[in-house]
Design a protein around this motif. Structure first.
Motif, short mmCIF file in Angstrom:
data_model
loop_
_atom_site.label_atom_id
_atom_site.label_comp_id
_atom_site.label_asym_id
_atom_site.label_seq_id
_atom_site.Cartn_x
_atom_site.Cartn_y
_atom_site.Cartn_z
N GLU A 153 0.69 -1.14 0.05
CA GLU A 153 -0.08 -0.09 0.18
C GLU A 153 0.84 1.49 -0.06
N THR A 154 0.57 2.18 -0.99
CA THR A 154 1.19 3.40 -0.97
C THR A 154 0.44 4.51 -1.77
N GLN A 155 0.69 5.55 -1.59
CA GLN A 155 -0.04 6.93 -2.35
C GLN A 155 0.98 7.29 -3.53
N ASP A 156 1.97 6.59 -3.73
CA ASP A 156 3.05 6.96 -5.00
C ASP A 156 3.23 5.54 -5.53
N GLY A 157 2.15 5.08 -6.18
CA GLY A 157 2.10 3.80 -6.73
C GLY A 157 3.18 3.59 -7.99
N GLY A 158 3.38 4.51 -8.64
CA GLY A 158 4.43 4.79 -9.73
C GLY A 158 5.88 4.44 -9.06
N ALA A 159 6.16 5.24 -8.23
CA ALA A 159 7.61 4.86 -7.53
C ALA A 159 7.56 3.60 -6.96
N ARG A 171 3.59 6.67 -13.03
CA ARG A 171 3.82 8.03 -12.24
C ARG A 171 2.87 8.33 -11.47
N GLY A 172 3.09 8.59 -10.17
CA GLY A 172 1.88 8.94 -9.01
C GLY A 172 1.00 7.71 -8.82
N GLY A 173 -0.36 7.94 -8.28
CA GLY A 173 -1.18 6.99 -8.10
C GLY A 173 -1.35 6.22 -6.84
N ALA A 174 -2.60 6.08 -6.34
CA ALA A 174 -2.63 5.48 -5.22
C ALA A 174 -2.72 3.93 -5.62
N LEU A 175 -1.90 3.06 -4.80
CA LEU A 175 -1.70 1.69 -4.97
C LEU A 175 -2.06 0.76 -4.01
N LEU A 176 -3.00 -0.22 -4.18
CA LEU A 176 -3.39 -1.30 -3.10
C LEU A 176 -3.29 -2.43 -3.71
#
Length: 203
Positions: A153-159, A171-176
């Protein structure tokens, strides 16, 4: 203890890796290690630990940098096939690092956590780190004898995807990511759910 030998390693250099510290031997076997400096390539860390009678390793790693890429992974342009090292003995590892590099892209920063391997399966892994500008949480936890639950889980899914060696063009994006890993054939299969929103794809 009686019969114990402590060997000071003033400097041991092999394949551009420099090691300083000490190792302890007892009852004819390697028992303890305290390496205050391990440097070479993208590595700059210290590691201490013990080795049990059956070869089980308990260790703690701390320092500036740890590079988990092997020579083959560094040479490949794509993502790694396996994010975790190939270990053959039980391992209990804790770490606190400025940088942890898994893939060719940007490393995970301020990485802390632990990993446990029971000799057959990775039993549990927990990582708290920074990917890009956002906190990242990676959890791989035991459900039962063979099944493991995965959550990223992160709020910088691209990284995060780039740092884990999975995908480099977001680049960017919320990831779960949530799922379950279980034995399948001669290996393991992970099934679950991938949620990635508000990101951009470049290149």
């Amino acid at each position: 203890p009686d019969g114990a030998i402590v060997l000071d390693i003033m400097e041991l250099t092999a394949e551009a890796l420099s090691v300083r510290g000490r190792a302890g031997f007892a009852a004819g076997r390697f028992e303890t290690f305290d390496l205050a400096q391990v440097r070479g390539g993208e590595n700059d860390f210290a590691v201490t630990g013990t080795v049990g009678e059956e070869g089980a390793i308990t260790a703690a790693i701390s320092g500036a940098k740890l590079d988990l890429r092997g020579p083959a992974e560094k040479a490949k342009p794509g993502p790694r096939e396996n994010l975790l090292p190939d270990i053959k003995v039980p391992l209990d590892l804790r770490f606190d690092l400025g940088e942890m590099r898994i893939a060719e892209s940007a490393p995970l920063l301020r990485a802390r956590g632990f990993a446990r391997f029971d000799g057959t399966y990775w039993d549990s892994v927990a990582i708290e780190a920074t990917a890009g500008e956002a906190p990242l949480r990676f959890d791989y936890t035991r459900q039962d004898e063979t099944r493991r639950a995965l959550k990223i889980e992160t709020q910088d899914g691209g990284a995060a995807l780039a740092a884990l060696g999975l995908y480099e063009n977001a680049r960017g994006g919320a990831l779960l990511i949530t799922g379950t890993s279980a034995p399948s054939g001669e290996g393991r299969m992970t099934t679950g759910r991938f949620e990635f929103t508000n990101f951009k794809v470049v290149g």
